[in-house]
Design a protein around this motif. Structure first.
Motif, PDB file in Angstrom:
ATOM      1  N   LEU A   1       0.830  -1.205   0.000  1.00 43.40           N
ATOM      2  CA  LEU A   1       0.000   0.000   0.000  1.00 43.40           C
ATOM      3  C   LEU A   1       0.866   1.256   0.000  1.00 43.40           C
ATOM      4  N   SER A   2       1.956   1.247   0.779  1.00 44.47           N
ATOM      5  CA  SER A   2       2.858   2.402   0.839  1.00 44.47           C
ATOM      6  C   SER A   2       3.546   2.627  -0.504  1.00 44.47           C
ATOM      7  N   CYS A   3       4.014   1.570  -1.155  1.00 47.76           N
ATOM      8  CA  CYS A   3       4.678   1.711  -2.455  1.00 47.76           C
ATOM      9  C   CYS A   3       3.697   2.170  -3.534  1.00 47.76           C
ATOM     10  N   SER A   4       2.458   1.667  -3.465  1.00 47.14           N
ATOM     11  CA  SER A   4       1.434   2.124  -4.418  1.00 47.14           C
ATOM     12  C   SER A   4       1.155   3.610  -4.229  1.00 47.14           C
ATOM     13  N   ALA A   5       1.127   4.057  -2.965  1.00 38.23           N
ATOM     14  CA  ALA A   5       0.916   5.479  -2.688  1.00 38.23           C
ATOM     15  C   ALA A   5       2.073   6.317  -3.230  1.00 38.23           C
ATOM     16  N   LEU A   6       3.295   5.790  -3.166  1.00 37.80           N
ATOM     17  CA  LEU A   6       4.452   6.507  -3.692  1.00 37.80           C
ATOM     18  C   LEU A   6       4.333   6.690  -5.200  1.00 37.80           C
ATOM     19  N   VAL A   7       3.962   5.624  -5.918  1.00 40.01           N
ATOM     20  CA  VAL A   7       3.799   5.723  -7.373  1.00 40.01           C
ATOM     21  C   VAL A   7       2.714   6.736  -7.720  1.00 40.01           C
ATOM     22  N   PHE A   8       1.604   6.694  -7.000  1.00 44.30           N
ATOM     23  CA  PHE A   8       0.511   7.632  -7.247  1.00 44.30           C
ATOM     24  C   PHE A   8       0.960   9.067  -6.954  1.00 44.30           C
ATOM     25  N   ALA A   9       1.737   9.243  -5.889  1.00 45.55           N
ATOM     26  CA  ALA A   9       2.222  10.584  -5.527  1.00 45.55           C
ATOM     27  C   ALA A   9       3.145  11.141  -6.608  1.00 45.55           C
ATOM     28  N   LEU A  10       4.035  10.291  -7.161  1.00 43.59           N
ATOM     29  CA  LEU A  10       4.931  10.750  -8.225  1.00 43.59           C
ATOM     30  C   LEU A  10       4.157  11.166  -9.466  1.00 43.59           C
ATOM     31  N   LEU A  11       3.135  10.412  -9.809  1.00 42.91           N
ATOM     32  CA  LEU A  11       2.293  10.777 -10.953  1.00 42.91           C
ATOM     33  C   LEU A  11       1.558  12.086 -10.691  1.00 42.91           C
ATOM     34  N   LEU A  12       1.053  12.257  -9.481  1.00 47.79           N
ATOM     35  CA  LEU A  12       0.330  13.477  -9.118  1.00 47.79           C
ATOM     36  C   LEU A  12       1.267  14.689  -9.166  1.00 47.79           C
ATOM     37  N   ILE A  13       2.510  14.512  -8.676  1.00 46.45           N
ATOM     38  CA  ILE A  13       3.489  15.613  -8.725  1.00 46.45           C
ATOM     39  C   ILE A  13       3.801  15.984 -10.168  1.00 46.45           C
ATOM     40  N   GLU A  14       3.983  14.990 -11.023  1.00 42.30           N
ATOM     41  CA  GLU A  14       4.294  15.257 -12.427  1.00 42.30           C
ATOM     42  C   GLU A  14       3.168  16.037 -13.100  1.00 42.30           C
ATOM     43  N   ILE A  15       1.933  15.769 -12.726  1.00 41.62           N
ATOM     44  CA  ILE A  15       0.790  16.464 -13.326  1.00 41.62           C
ATOM     45  C   ILE A  15       0.650  17.876 -12.765  1.00 41.62           C
ATOM     46  N   ALA A  16       0.850  18.025 -11.440  1.00 44.39           N
ATOM     47  CA  ALA A  16       0.582  19.302 -10.783  1.00 44.39           C
ATOM     48  C   ALA A  16       1.775  20.250 -10.775  1.00 44.39           C
ATOM     49  N   LEU A  17       2.978  19.765 -11.090  1.00 51.11           N
ATOM     50  CA  LEU A  17       4.179  20.599 -10.970  1.00 51.11           C
ATOM     51  C   LEU A  17       4.162  21.833 -11.877  1.00 51.11           C
ATOM     52  N   PRO A  18       3.733  21.743 -13.141  1.00 53.34           N
ATOM     53  CA  PRO A  18       3.699  22.959 -13.975  1.00 53.34           C
ATOM     54  C   PRO A  18       2.826  24.061 -13.381  1.00 53.34           C
ATOM     55  N   ALA A  19       1.648  23.699 -12.869  1.00 53.96           N
ATOM     56  CA  ALA A  19       0.766  24.704 -12.267  1.00 53.96           C
ATOM     57  C   ALA A  19       1.391  25.283 -11.002  1.00 53.96           C
ATOM     58  N   PHE A  20       2.069  24.439 -10.217  1.00 47.76           N
ATOM     59  CA  PHE A  20       2.730  24.921  -8.991  1.00 47.76           C
ATOM     60  C   PHE A  20       3.871  25.878  -9.328  1.00 47.76           C
ATOM     61  N   ASN A  21       4.627  25.570 -10.370  1.00 50.00           N
ATOM     62  CA  ASN A  21       5.719  26.457 -10.781  1.00 50.00           C
ATOM     63  C   ASN A  21       5.199  27.809 -11.247  1.00 50.00           C
ATOM     64  N   ARG A  22       4.069  27.799 -11.946  1.00 50.95           N
ATOM     65  CA  ARG A  22       3.489  29.074 -12.386  1.00 50.95           C
ATOM     66  C   ARG A  22       3.005  29.885 -11.186  1.00 50.95           C
ATOM     67  N   LEU A  23       2.452  29.223 -10.181  1.00 54.40           N
ATOM     68  CA  LEU A  23       1.945  29.915  -9.006  1.00 54.40           C
ATOM     69  C   LEU A  23       3.062  30.532  -8.189  1.00 54.40           C
ATOM     70  N   THR A  24       4.163  29.808  -8.025  1.00 57.46           N
ATOM     71  CA  THR A  24       5.260  30.258  -7.161  1.00 57.46           C
ATOM     72  C   THR A  24       6.413  30.882  -7.936  1.00 57.46           C
ATOM     73  N   THR A  25       6.291  30.961  -9.280  1.00 58.96           N
ATOM     74  CA  THR A  25       7.355  31.489 -10.148  1.00 58.96           C
ATOM     75  C   THR A  25       8.675  30.751  -9.928  1.00 58.96           C
ATOM     76  N   LEU A  26       8.604  29.455  -9.639  1.00 60.42           N
ATOM     77  CA  LEU A  26       9.799  28.631  -9.482  1.00 60.42           C
ATOM     78  C   LEU A  26       9.991  27.764 -10.714  1.00 60.42           C
ATOM     79  N   ASN A  27      11.056  27.003 -10.728  1.00 61.99           N
ATOM     80  CA  ASN A  27      11.328  26.096 -11.839  1.00 61.99           C
ATOM     81  C   ASN A  27      11.726  24.732 -11.289  1.00 61.99           C
ATOM     82  N   LEU A  28      10.859  24.179 -10.464  1.00 65.61           N
ATOM     83  CA  LEU A  28      11.137  22.876  -9.863  1.00 65.61           C
ATOM     84  C   LEU A  28      10.929  21.768 -10.890  1.00 65.61           C
TER      85      LEU A  28
END
Length: 389
Positions: A154-181
Motif C-alpha cells: 500500500l505504501s509503495c502504491s501510494a508513492l507511485v501515485f504521488a509521483l504521478l500526481l506531482i508530475e501532473i501538478a508541478l507545472p501549475a505549482f511552478n506558475r503559481l510560485t514562479t519557481l522552476n522545480l
C-alpha cells in the motif's frame, strides 16, 4: 584619473565606468573568485596565509583606514548558507529545507496514524481471518509478514501515485510560485531506489502495530469475533492517534492559510514600477555594449514595442553599492546601492517622481546628478533632497 560617466556614455556602453587597472589592482573587489586547491592542500592551510597576503597587497590599495579580510566558503554551501551582498543570484535558506521537511514529516505521520486507525477499525473482520489462518496451521511469524507486506504494498502504491500526481501538478505549482522545480528522481536509479526503500520503511512503521497485534490473537477468541482492540491499551492508542491527527491537521491548515496569504502578497503587491510587460535583454560583450544605443533605436522602430531604455541594472536587482557622503554629514556615511539609467528609464518602468524632475539628455545631468528614493532620503535625514549635494 577617470572622468565621471555621462548619460551619453551610457547610451553607448551601458557601463557605470571602466577600470583599466582592475586586472592589477588588488583592491578591486568586483569579481567572483573561485579557487581549485590541489589534492595536497587544505582550505585551512590556505586561510592561514591570508593575513600576510592582505598586509602585503591590500593594506595600501585604498585609504589606510579601510580594513580587508579574506575568507573562503565551499562552493556547495553558497546556495543555502551564503548571505553576502552581491551574490550572482538570490540564494535560498537552509531553514526552508528544515521547515518543508518538518511539514512533510508531519503529513506522513498523520497518514501513518490514519492507517493504524483504519486497520484497527477493521480489526473485527481481520480477527476472524487471523483465527481461521491459525487454525489452518499459520504461524505468528507468517501472519506478521503477511500484514506487513500488505502495508508495504500500500505504501509503495501510494508513492507511485504521488509521483504521478506531482508530475501532473508541478507545472501549475511552478506558475503559481514562479519557481522552476523539476521531478528528477525518475532519471536517477539510486534516487528511485532510495524513495522505494523509504516507502518500505514507512509501510513497516505504520503496519507494525496492527500486524503484531492481530497475529497475537488466540484462535478461538478471534474466530468468535472478540475485538481485542477494545482493551484499555488499544482504546487509549486510538484516542491518541485521533487527537494527533486532528491537531496536526489544524496546524497544517493554519500554515497553509499563512503561506497562501504570503503568496498572494508576493503576486499582487504593488512594487512601484511596471514589471508585467517589460522584457529585459542583458547585453554581454564589448561589441554589444558599444552598440547599445543603436539597438535601442532599432527596437523602437518595431510597432509592437512602446518604450525602450538603457540601464546598468534592473529595479529589483541593484547590486552596485558605494560609500556616499553628502552635504551636512558629520562623521557619518552610508552604503548606497545605485544604478545608471538613461532619460527613458523612469518612463518605461512607470516610476513616479514625488518631487524634482527626470534626467535630461540636453543638460549636464550625467556629470553628477542623482535621483534618490524615499529610503535614501530618510536614511540621510533630509526633509527634501532637491538641490542638495
Amino acid at each position: 584619473s577617470q572622468r565621471k560617466p555621462t548619460l551619453k556614455d551610457l547610451s553607448h556602453t551601458v557601463e557605470v565606468s571602466r577600470m583599466p587597472d582592475c586586472a592589477t589592482r588588488w583592491g578591486r573587489s568586483g569579481f567572483y573568485t573561485y579557487v581549485l586547491l590541489s589534492e595536497k592542500s587544505t582550505p585551512e592551510d590556505l586561510q592561514r596565509k591570508f593575513p600576510a597576503f592582505v598586509e602585503q597587497n591590500l593594506r595600501h590599495s585604498h585609504d589606510d583606514d579601510e580594513m580587508y579580510t579574506l575568507s573562503m566558503q565551499p562552493l556547495t554551501s553558497i546556495h543555502l548558507y551564503s548571505h553576502l551582498s552581491g551574490e550572482l543570484e538570490p540564494n535560498s535558506e537552509v531553514q526552508y529545507v528544515y521547515i518543508f521537511s518538518a511539514v512533510a514529516l508531519l503529513i506522513l505521520l498523520v497518514a501513518c496514524g490514519n492507517y493504524v486507525n483504519f486497520a484497527t477499525a477493521l480489526g473485527s473482520k481481520r480477527a476472524t481471518e487471523t483465527g481461521l489462518r491459525k487454525v489452518a496451521g499459520a504461524s505468528k511469524g507468517q501472519l506478521v509478514w503477511q500484514y506487513l507486506l500488505e502495508s508495504v504494498l500500500l505504501s509503495c502504491s501510494a508513492l507511485v501515485f504521488a509521483l504521478l500526481l506531482i508530475e501532473i501538478a508541478l507545472p501549475a505549482f511552478n506558475r503559481l510560485t514562479t519557481l522552476n522545480l523539476q521531478l528528477t528522481p525518475l532519471s536517477q536509479p539510486l534516487e528511485v531506489a532510495a524513495l522505494f526503500a523509504f516507502a518500505i520503511l514507512v509501510g513497516c512503521f505504520s503496519g507494525a502495530y496492527p500486524a503484531f497485534f492481530l497475529s497475537s490473537l488466540e484462535p478461538m477468541r478471534a474466530i468468535k469475533g472478540f475485538l481485542v482492540f477494545h482493551s484499555r491499551f488499544g482504546a487509549r492508542l486510538r484516542k491518541v492517534l485521533v487527537v494527533f491527527q486532528f491537531a496536526a491537521s489544524i496546524v497544517l491548515l493554519i500554515a497553509f492559510s499563512i503561506v497562501q496569504g504570503q503568496l498572494r502578497f508576493i503576486k499582487d503587491k504593488k512594487l512601484g514600477y511596471e514589471k508585467e510587460r517589460v522584457v529585459v535583454i542583458p547585453l554581454k560583450g564589448q561589441e554589444a555594449l558599444q552598440n547599445a544605443g543603436v539597438l535601442k533605436t532599432e527596437l523602437l522602430q518595431n510597432s509592437q514595442i512602446i518604450k525602450a531604455a538603457l540601464s546598468s541594472e534592473v529595479p529589483n536587482r541593484v547590486r552596485r553599492h558605494s560609500t556616499a557622503e553628502w552635504q551636512g554629514a558629520v562623521d557619518r556615511n552610508l552604503e548606497i546601492y545605485h544604478l545608471m539609467i538613461d532619460q527613458d528609464f523612469l518612463d518605461l518602468y512607470e516610476i513616479v517622481l514625488l518631487e524634482g524632475r527626470n534626467f535630461s539628455e540636453q543638460s549636464s545631468d550625467g556629470t553628477g546628478a542623482y535621483i534618490l528614493n524615499e529610503a535614501a532620503v530618510q536614511a540621510i535625514g533630509w526633509q527634501s533632497a532637491l538641490g542638495k549635494k
